[in-house]
Design a protein around this motif. Structure first.
Motif, short mmCIF file in Angstrom:
data_model
loop_
_atom_site.label_atom_id
_atom_site.label_comp_id
_atom_site.label_asym_id
_atom_site.label_seq_id
_atom_site.Cartn_x
_atom_site.Cartn_y
_atom_site.Cartn_z
N LEU A 2 0.83 -1.20 0.00
CA LEU A 2 0.00 0.00 0.00
C LEU A 2 0.87 1.25 0.00
O LEU A 2 1.83 1.34 0.75
CB LEU A 2 -0.93 0.00 1.22
N GLY A 3 0.52 2.21 -0.85
CA GLY A 3 1.19 3.50 -0.90
C GLY A 3 0.25 4.59 -0.42
O GLY A 3 -0.92 4.62 -0.80
N ALA A 4 0.75 5.49 0.41
CA ALA A 4 -0.05 6.58 0.96
C ALA A 4 0.69 7.89 0.79
O ALA A 4 1.81 8.04 1.27
CB ALA A 4 -0.35 6.33 2.44
N ASP A 5 0.06 8.84 0.10
CA ASP A 5 0.67 10.13 -0.19
C ASP A 5 -0.19 11.24 0.39
O ASP A 5 -1.32 11.45 -0.04
CB ASP A 5 0.80 10.31 -1.71
N ILE A 6 0.35 11.93 1.39
CA ILE A 6 -0.36 13.07 1.98
C ILE A 6 0.02 14.33 1.22
O ILE A 6 1.18 14.74 1.20
CB ILE A 6 -0.01 13.24 3.47
N GLY A 7 -0.97 14.94 0.58
CA GLY A 7 -0.75 16.21 -0.11
C GLY A 7 -1.40 17.35 0.64
O GLY A 7 -2.03 17.17 1.69
N GLY A 8 -1.29 18.55 0.08
CA GLY A 8 -1.84 19.71 0.74
C GLY A 8 -3.35 19.74 0.76
O GLY A 8 -3.96 20.35 1.63
N THR A 9 -3.99 19.07 -0.22
CA THR A 9 -5.45 19.05 -0.30
C THR A 9 -5.99 17.64 -0.14
O THR A 9 -6.92 17.41 0.65
CB THR A 9 -5.93 19.64 -1.64
N PHE A 10 -5.44 16.69 -0.88
CA PHE A 10 -5.92 15.31 -0.83
C PHE A 10 -4.84 14.37 -0.31
O PHE A 10 -3.64 14.59 -0.51
CB PHE A 10 -6.36 14.84 -2.22
N THR A 11 -5.29 13.31 0.32
CA THR A 11 -4.43 12.19 0.66
C THR A 11 -4.79 11.04 -0.28
O THR A 11 -5.97 10.63 -0.34
CB THR A 11 -4.63 11.76 2.12
N ASP A 12 -3.81 10.55 -1.02
CA ASP A 12 -4.04 9.51 -2.03
C ASP A 12 -3.57 8.16 -1.49
O ASP A 12 -2.49 8.05 -0.92
CB ASP A 12 -3.29 9.83 -3.32
N ILE A 13 -4.40 7.17 -1.70
CA ILE A 13 -4.08 5.80 -1.27
C ILE A 13 -4.14 4.88 -2.49
O ILE A 13 -5.10 4.92 -3.27
CB ILE A 13 -5.09 5.30 -0.22
N ALA A 14 -3.11 4.05 -2.66
CA ALA A 14 -3.08 3.06 -3.74
C ALA A 14 -2.70 1.71 -3.13
O ALA A 14 -1.66 1.59 -2.49
CB ALA A 14 -2.09 3.45 -4.82
N LEU A 15 -3.54 0.72 -3.34
CA LEU A 15 -3.31 -0.63 -2.83
C LEU A 15 -3.04 -1.56 -4.00
O LEU A 15 -3.85 -1.65 -4.93
CB LEU A 15 -4.54 -1.13 -2.05
N GLU A 16 -1.90 -2.24 -3.96
CA GLU A 16 -1.59 -3.26 -4.95
C GLU A 16 -1.80 -4.62 -4.31
O GLU A 16 -1.07 -5.01 -3.39
CB GLU A 16 -0.14 -3.13 -5.43
N CYS A 17 -2.81 -5.31 -4.76
CA CYS A 17 -3.17 -6.60 -4.19
C CYS A 17 -3.19 -7.65 -5.29
O CYS A 17 -4.10 -7.66 -6.12
CB CYS A 17 -4.54 -6.51 -3.50
N ARG A 18 -2.16 -8.47 -5.29
CA ARG A 18 -2.04 -9.57 -6.26
C ARG A 18 -2.20 -9.09 -7.70
O ARG A 18 -2.96 -9.65 -8.48
CB ARG A 18 -3.05 -10.66 -5.93
N GLY A 19 -1.47 -8.00 -8.02
CA GLY A 19 -1.44 -7.51 -9.38
C GLY A 19 -2.50 -6.51 -9.74
O GLY A 19 -2.50 -5.96 -10.85
N ARG A 20 -3.44 -6.23 -8.84
CA ARG A 20 -4.52 -5.29 -9.13
C ARG A 20 -4.38 -4.05 -8.25
O ARG A 20 -4.08 -4.16 -7.06
CB ARG A 20 -5.88 -5.95 -8.88
N ILE A 21 -4.58 -2.86 -8.85
CA ILE A 21 -4.47 -1.60 -8.12
C ILE A 21 -5.87 -1.12 -7.72
O ILE A 21 -6.76 -1.01 -8.57
CB ILE A 21 -3.78 -0.51 -8.96
N THR A 22 -6.05 -0.85 -6.44
CA THR A 22 -7.27 -0.22 -5.93
C THR A 22 -6.86 1.09 -5.29
O THR A 22 -5.90 1.14 -4.53
CB THR A 22 -7.96 -1.11 -4.88
N SER A 23 -7.59 2.16 -5.57
CA SER A 23 -7.14 3.48 -5.10
C SER A 23 -8.32 4.35 -4.69
O SER A 23 -9.47 4.09 -5.06
CB SER A 23 -6.32 4.19 -6.18
#
Length: 694
Positions: A7-28
């Motif tokens: 899982l990748g988590a990016d805190i920005g000034g307006t939005f926090t973005d989350i990207a989950l890589e689970c067995r080759g598939r990206i959910t965000s």
């Protein structure tokens, strides 16, 4: 790194973005950033993507995090009160700076004030010479007295920076021991934070590290505790400004390396796209809620530098900011995000940024109490955004509030309708970004129109086609997951670390044994950090920063990763001359007595990552008609045009959508202006290309 659930988590000034890589598939997903408790936004986003993937916190194998918190603390001056201990006679270095003026004729020049005011700077006798020899012993009695004064004050951190400590850190190490014996505060020393020559940059960097260290350590501790409370047992790693991953422990000790960590993930994301399609010249364009970032990528790697500036007082002006002397992915950043505020200056000109509405209260259209118009409000009025489907429908936008704010702050002052004012706002922000891209390319001796653009971030696909028009760029890729591109970039980043050391070595006195020993020490340091998260093969890149003696700055010269012999001096000389000619058009070797010298050596270690599956750009032969349309303002005709609305998920490889069109997805929308078409690629990317390219 072979973890299958990451899982990748990016805190920005307006939005926090989350990207989950689970067995080759990206959910965000995207959620609004929480300023009071930044970790809460991460947990809220994780709840969404984990539920969608049907797994729990305990299934995660690694969490990779990047944040702008350190950057914001420096810009907004929200760090700890810091005591700075330095060599006698050098108390005011961080205030005097280099005495250079970024604008020679501005009598009212404004520079950032030092992080540490004069009353919090302490000096001690003792001196290391320019060759690393001890000229005068450290005054330990005075240091004990200084430690007592610090202990009696309300300080939150200590920074130590002695002259020439990059050559010999003995005095700094001893000073830390003495001070640590009398107080329990985090202590940063410049020979560890930034072991490079030039005392102003080094002192400022160690002060910045100490300044943000308590805040970042507290935040990282809270994040780990709350993740464990929810059942996560995996390790957390941070992405640093150079684009590699380091442990949370390393990040807590050297938080200044986290400055620009979020944008670094975006550059890694764009470089991965470039490698996938075999594109050797790429300009990455990352526009989020607060800022826009431009980065040049050559030979599938982002350009890097040894230092950068934060908190510039004048836009685009080198030297107007606070220097941070650490390895960093080189990019230009401007206050031009979806939340950047539009206003009218004293001369009646529309301006945008750098001030942002951020997530609290957000643009006027967010219906969260914001009253000032932002770029998102203008995009909404122009028809680029569906008010009912913004951020996947999580945020309902109000066209009425957007029009009211634009009219009150821009339109009424200039005698323009809300739509005309919104068009003016959009043109100004696009021109600002185009100028930033041109400046960045020219400073690097490049022609921006030679590149293919890679656009990502929540707002970039809305503006990318218009930006390409202004820059003369013919093709632009919008990858899948573009709305959370930096978070996905975290998942593709290697474990990596760059160690540097300044040693002035003239080629006329080249000593291969000494060079090999220094490189071996740097390699040991860099690979030691990488081994905290990687178990596979580690590759190293060796770079010498070289110059003609007497010059004020150096150029990077790549060297082979092997042991050197004395005879290699000619090879190193030839590589320097080749690099110098590439930078400046010609070398000036051959002049009598002009010595060439190595100033700094760098070893960049990273674990080897598998190459992305290659893909070829397709131009598309099958034109797809839009099932629905809505009026969207077209810049070339200065009015709204019927514009096709196409769901990105409905397109298959080879489908070509004629512009004008808007291709919609959950986290962003891609606006295809009238001069362009869009073609779906085999990997799910959208290729925006001029209509004449078939």
């Amino acid at each position: 790194m072979t973890s299958s659930i990451r899982l990748g988590a990016d805190i920005g000034g307006t939005f926090t973005d989350i990207a989950l890589e689970c067995r080759g598939r990206i959910t965000s997903t995207k959620v609004l950033t929480s300023y009071a408790a930044p970790e809460q936004a991460i947990l809220d986003g994780m709840d969404i993507v984990l539920a969608e993937a049907g797994i729990g916190y305990g299934d995660l194998e690694i969490v990779i995090h990047g944040t702008t918190l350190a950057t914001n603390a420096l810009i907004e001056r929200r760090g700890a009160r810091t005591a700075f201990v330095t060599t006698e006679g050098f108390r005011d270095v961080i205030e005097m700076r280099t005495e250079s003026r970024f604008d020679q004729y501005d009598l009212n020049l404004t520079l950032p004030t030092p992080l540490v005011p004069r009353e919090d700077r302490f000096t001690v006798a003792g001196r290391i010479g320019a060759q690393g020899q001890e000229l005068a012993p450290l005054d330990e009695a005075a240091l004990n007295a200084i430690a007592d004064r610090i202990a009696a004050g309300a300080y939150g951190a200590v920074a130590i920076g002695f002259i020439h400590s990059y050559l010999n850190p003995a005095h700094e190490v001893r000073a830390r021991e003495i001070i640590a014996a009398k107080l329990e505060l985090p202590i940063s020393i410049s020979s560890e934070v930034s072991p490079q020559m030039r005392e102003f940059e080094r002192f400022n960097t160690v002060c910045a590290n100490a300044y943000v260290r308590p805040q970042m350590a507290s935040y990282l501790d809270r994040l780990q505790v709350r993740l464990k409370d929810r059942g996560a047992s995996c390790r957390v790693f941070m992405i640093h400004s150079g684009g590699g991953l380091v442990s949370v422990e390393t990040a807590a000790e050297f938080p200044v390396r986290l400055v620009e960590s979020g944008p670094a993930g975006g550059a890694i994301f764009a470089a991965d796209v470039a490698r996938r399609f075999g594109l050797e010249k790429v300009v990455s364009y990352d526009m989020g809620g607060t800022t826009a970032k431009i980065c040049l990528i050559e030979d599938f790697a982002p350009k890097t530098a040894r230092s950068f500036e934060v908190a510039r007082t004048t836009r685009f002006a080198k030297g107007s900011g606070m220097p941070i002397s650490i390895p960093v992915i080189e990019m230009i950043e401007i206050g031009a995000g979806g939340g950047s505020i539009a206003w009218v200056d004293a001369m009646g000109r529309i301006q945008t940024g750098p001030e942002s509405t951020a997530s609290e209260p957000g643009p006027a259209s967010y219906q969260r109490g914001g009253e000032r118009p932002a770029i998102t409000d203008a995009d909404l009025i122009l028809g680029k955004i569906d008010p009912d489907n913004f951020a996947g429908g999580a945020i309902r936008l109000s066209t009425r509030l957007a029009a009211t704010a634009i009219a009150a702050h821009v339109g009424d002052r200039l005698g323009l309708s809300p739509q005309s004012a919104a068009f003016g706002i959009g043109e100004v922000v696009d021109e600002n970004m185009a100028n930033a891209a041109r400046v960045h390319a020219v400073e690097n001796g490049k022609d921006i129109s030679d590149n293919i653009m890679v656009a990502f971030g929540g707002a970039a696909p809305l503006h990318a086609a218009r930006l390409c028009e202004k820059l003369g760029i013919d093709r632009c890729l919008v990858p899948p997951g573009a709305g959370v591109g930096s978070a996905i970039g975290f998942l593709k980043a290697p474990f990596g670390y760059e160690s540097l050391a300044s040693r002035i070595i003239g080629l006329s006195g080249f000593d291969a044994a000494a060079i090999n020993a220094l490189i071996a020490d740097l390699r040991s340091t860099a690979t030691g950090f990488v081994r905290q998260g990687a178990s596979g093969r580690i590759g190293c890149e060796i770079t010498a920063f070289m110059r003609y003696r007497g010059q004020g700055w150096e150029i990077p010269v790549p060297l082979p990763d092997r042991a050197f012999a004395d005879a290699d001096v000619e090879m190193i000389r030839a590589r320097f001359l080749e690099a110098y000619a590439r930078f400046f058009g010609r070398a000036i070797d051959g002049l009598s007595g002009l010595e060439i010298e190595i100033v700094t050596l760098s070893v960049k270690a990273a674990d080897e990552r598998p190459a992305p599956e290659p893909a070829e750009l397709t131009l598309g032969r099958r034109t797809v008609a839009a099932a629905q349309s809505r009026p969207v303002f077209d810049p070339s005709s200065a009015g709204p045009l019927p514009t096709g609305i196409v769901a990105r998920g409905s397109l298959v490889a080879g489908d070509r959508v004629a512009g004008p069109a808007v291709i919609v997805e959950r986290e962003t929308s891609t606006v295809v202006t009238a001069p362009f078409d869009a073609v779906m690629q085999t990997d799910g990317s959208l290729l925006i290309l001029r209509k004449e390219i078939v």
